[in-house]
Design an enzyme around this catalytic site. Structure first.
Site, PDB file in Angstrom:
ATOM      1  N   LYS A  73       1.180  -1.207   0.153  1.00 37.90           N
ATOM      2  CA  LYS A  73      -0.441  -0.018   0.247  1.00 37.90           C
ATOM      3  C   LYS A  73       0.944   1.776   0.222  1.00 37.90           C
ATOM      4  O   LYS A  73       0.572   2.095  -0.744  1.00 37.90           O
ATOM      5  CB  LYS A  73      -0.755  -0.037   1.474  1.00 37.90           C
ATOM      6  CG  LYS A  73      -1.748  -0.335   1.208  1.00 37.90           C
ATOM      7  CD  LYS A  73      -2.648   0.106   2.820  1.00 37.90           C
ATOM      8  CE  LYS A  73      -4.196   0.039   1.938  1.00 37.90           C
ATOM      9  NZ  LYS A  73      -4.754   0.267   3.869  1.00 37.90           N
ATOM     10  N   ASP A 109     -10.495   3.962   2.029  1.00 38.75           N
ATOM     11  CA  ASP A 109     -10.335   3.306   3.421  1.00 38.75           C
ATOM     12  C   ASP A 109     -11.021   4.697   3.747  1.00 38.75           C
ATOM     13  O   ASP A 109     -11.909   4.688   5.192  1.00 38.75           O
ATOM     14  CB  ASP A 109      -8.812   3.627   3.812  1.00 38.75           C
ATOM     15  CG  ASP A 109      -8.578   1.518   3.657  1.00 38.75           C
ATOM     16  OD1 ASP A 109      -9.852   0.901   3.114  1.00 38.75           O
ATOM     17  OD2 ASP A 109      -7.525   2.171   3.486  1.00 38.75           O
TER      18      ASP A 109
HETATM   19  P1  NAD Z   1      -1.469   0.462  11.575  1.00 39.00           P
HETATM   20  O1  NAD Z   1      -0.134  -0.086  12.107  1.00 39.00           O
HETATM   21  O2  NAD Z   1      -1.437   1.096  10.679  1.00 39.00           O
HETATM   22  O3  NAD Z   1      -1.559   2.104  13.044  1.00 39.00           O
HETATM   23  C1  NAD Z   1      -1.211   0.866  14.332  1.00 39.00           C
HETATM   24  C2  NAD Z   1      -1.830   2.218  15.528  1.00 39.00           C
HETATM   25  O4  NAD Z   1      -3.089   1.466  16.829  1.00 39.00           O
HETATM   26  C3  NAD Z   1      -1.084   3.406  15.673  1.00 39.00           C
HETATM   27  O5  NAD Z   1      -1.499   4.210  15.767  1.00 39.00           O
HETATM   28  C4  NAD Z   1      -0.310   2.739  16.832  1.00 39.00           C
HETATM   29  O6  NAD Z   1       0.207   3.729  17.274  1.00 39.00           O
HETATM   30  C5  NAD Z   1      -1.328   1.879  17.421  1.00 39.00           C
HETATM   31  N1  NAD Z   1      -1.291   1.417  18.590  1.00 39.00           N
HETATM   32  C6  NAD Z   1      -1.129  -0.030  18.605  1.00 39.00           C
HETATM   33  N2  NAD Z   1      -0.668  -0.025  20.189  1.00 39.00           N
HETATM   34  C7  NAD Z   1      -1.333   0.562  20.795  1.00 39.00           C
HETATM   35  C8  NAD Z   1      -1.899   0.217  22.479  1.00 39.00           C
HETATM   36  N3  NAD Z   1      -1.186  -0.795  23.024  1.00 39.00           N
HETATM   37  N4  NAD Z   1      -2.352   1.124  22.623  1.00 39.00           N
HETATM   38  C9  NAD Z   1      -2.672   2.298  22.373  1.00 39.00           C
HETATM   39  N5  NAD Z   1      -2.692   2.421  20.573  1.00 39.00           N
HETATM   40  C10 NAD Z   1      -2.306   1.249  20.080  1.00 39.00           C
HETATM   41  O7  NAD Z   1      -2.793  -0.466  11.257  1.00 39.00           O
HETATM   42  P2  NAD Z   1      -3.924  -0.117  10.662  1.00 39.00           P
HETATM   43  O8  NAD Z   1      -3.696  -0.502   9.499  1.00 39.00           O
HETATM   44  O9  NAD Z   1      -4.110   1.385  10.911  1.00 39.00           O
HETATM   45  O10 NAD Z   1      -5.223  -0.409  11.472  1.00 39.00           O
HETATM   46  C11 NAD Z   1      -5.331  -0.489  12.836  1.00 39.00           C
HETATM   47  C12 NAD Z   1      -6.498  -1.555  12.800  1.00 39.00           C
HETATM   48  O11 NAD Z   1      -7.906  -1.119  12.270  1.00 39.00           O
HETATM   49  C13 NAD Z   1      -6.629  -2.733  13.239  1.00 39.00           C
HETATM   50  O12 NAD Z   1      -7.148  -3.913  13.929  1.00 39.00           O
HETATM   51  C14 NAD Z   1      -7.208  -2.892  11.565  1.00 39.00           C
HETATM   52  O13 NAD Z   1      -8.183  -4.255  11.797  1.00 39.00           O
HETATM   53  C15 NAD Z   1      -8.668  -2.147  11.424  1.00 39.00           C
HETATM   54  N6  NAD Z   1      -8.550  -1.705   9.911  1.00 39.00           N
HETATM   55  C16 NAD Z   1     -10.327  -1.839  10.116  1.00 39.00           C
HETATM   56  C17 NAD Z   1     -10.321  -1.198   8.950  1.00 39.00           C
HETATM   57  C18 NAD Z   1     -11.917  -1.317   7.988  1.00 39.00           C
HETATM   58  O14 NAD Z   1     -12.312  -1.355   7.254  1.00 39.00           O
HETATM   59  N7  NAD Z   1     -12.758  -0.945   9.034  1.00 39.00           N
HETATM   60  C19 NAD Z   1      -9.821  -1.348   7.457  1.00 39.00           C
HETATM   61  C20 NAD Z   1      -8.095  -0.997   7.592  1.00 39.00           C
HETATM   62  C21 NAD Z   1      -7.650  -1.368   9.381  1.00 39.00           C
END
Ligand code: NAD
Length: 290
Positions: A73, A109
């Site tokens: 991505k 997204d």
């Molecule tokens: P990423 O790895 O890019 O980002 C992770 C985020 O989580 C960062 O902001 C990080 O600081 C935070 N984080 C990690 N551990 C933490 C903790 N213990 N306490 C607080 N914050 C913490 O991940 P992403 O791709 O942005 O995905 C994040 C979530 O979003 C995942 O659960 C993923 O499944 C979900 N998601 C959902 C959709 C959807 O369509 N609904 C789409 C993309 C991602």
């Protein structure tokens, strides 16, 4: 599907690694079948080592488009002809459309999240949002919310490797949109409570609440919430995170991540086909409730 594949059927891909768990092929192929559209959607295990060749292959084969997930991505833009404003600001592309040899990268997204809100009858335009997160999902939501006209966004994140990205997001939003964005350290819980108190909506856009953090939330107690606050979560597995459970107990209207997942797919579907995904049919088939 065998009955509907012909010599005219156009291919749409999904390139990521790992990817075999994805529900996108089922979602898009069901929608093509429902609308009688002559496309097939297939997932391919592609990582950064084979990405450039894959994009060259898409060009050579005149593939209509592709979805893109991790680890591609954030790097695939190098091989495309142009990217949308939201994709540029997010530094990520999740959808490629091939228009007669011109490959354009989009990010759906954030649009998916904003459309899911609309579908749930939630209107955030001109209002204040407090959101936790600085990763891929969070950045896409923050940028799209600002582009769409959310008035103010307070962003919180841990001081981890994502914090600098949030600093850049805040800078971009303040310089390029009319929205006012501010970044805070998630460790400052007094500030978090204060910002939520005058927000219309609070959003978790981190993996907090899903494995390995299932059952957990950084909101220490229900006094952070109030019944007329909208609370949403990007997590959809489980469908009800600890945050959403607490919010429901307080009496808040809530939305889980299933809507964002459905509508980011619908936005890509529209870019590929020019048609609206049959949303109500998809909700029924995929058992989507939020
Ligand atoms: P990423 O790895 O890019 O980002 C992770 C985020 O989580 C960062 O902001 C990080 O600081 C935070 N984080 C990690 N551990 C933490 C903790 N213990 N306490 C607080 N914050 C913490 O991940 P992403 O791709 O942005 O995905 C994040 C979530 O979003 C995942 O659960 C993923 O499944 C979900 N998601 C959902 C959709 C959807 O369509 N609904 C789409 C993309 C991602």
């Amino acid at each position: 599907m065998g009955e509907r594949i012909t010599g005219h059927t156009e291919l749409i891909g999904l390139i990521a690694y790992p990817i075999r768990h994805s529900s996108s092929p089922a979602m898009h192929n069901e929608a093509f079948a429902k609308l009688g559209l002559d496309y097939a959607y297939l997932a391919f295990e592609v990582d950064n080592d084979t990405l450039e060749d894959t994009i060259k292959g898409f060009r050579a084969m005149k593939v209509r488009g592709s979805n893109v997930s991790m680890p591609n991505k954030t790097v695939v833009h190098k091989y495309l002809d142009k990217v949308s404003e939201a994709a540029e600001l997010c530094g990520a592309v999740n959808t490629i459309v091939n228009d007669n040899g011109v490959l354009t990268g989009h990010i759906t997204d954030g649009v998916g999240y904003m459309e899911a809100l609309k579908d749930a009858g939630i209107d955030v335009i001109g209002k204040k949002m407090t959101i936790v997160g600085a990763g891929g999902a969070a950045t896409a939501i923050e940028i799209q919310a600002a582009l769409d006209g959310v008035a103010e966004i307070s962003i919180f994140n841990k001081k981890d490797q994502f914090y600098a990205r949030a600093e850049q997001t805040v800078k971009d939003i303040n310089e390029r949109t009319k929205c006012k964005a501010t970044l805070y350290d998630l460790a400052d819980l007094d500030k978090l409570k204060e910002e939520i108190a005058d927000s219309y909506i609070f959003t978790n856009a981190t993996g907090m609440g899903m494995k390995p953090l299932e059952g957990q939330t950084y909101i220490p107690d229900p006094s952070f919430l109030r019944p007329d606050l909208i609370v949403t979560d990007v997590v959809y597995s489980p469908r009800e995170t600890a945050l959403l459970k607490m919010a429901k107990e307080v009496g808040c209207k809530t939305m889980n991540g299933l809507g964002m997942m459905l509508f980011q797919g619908a936005a890509a579907f529209k870019l590929f086909t020019g048609k609206d995904m049959p949303i109500e049919h998809m909700k029924e088939v995929l058992d989507i409730k939020y």
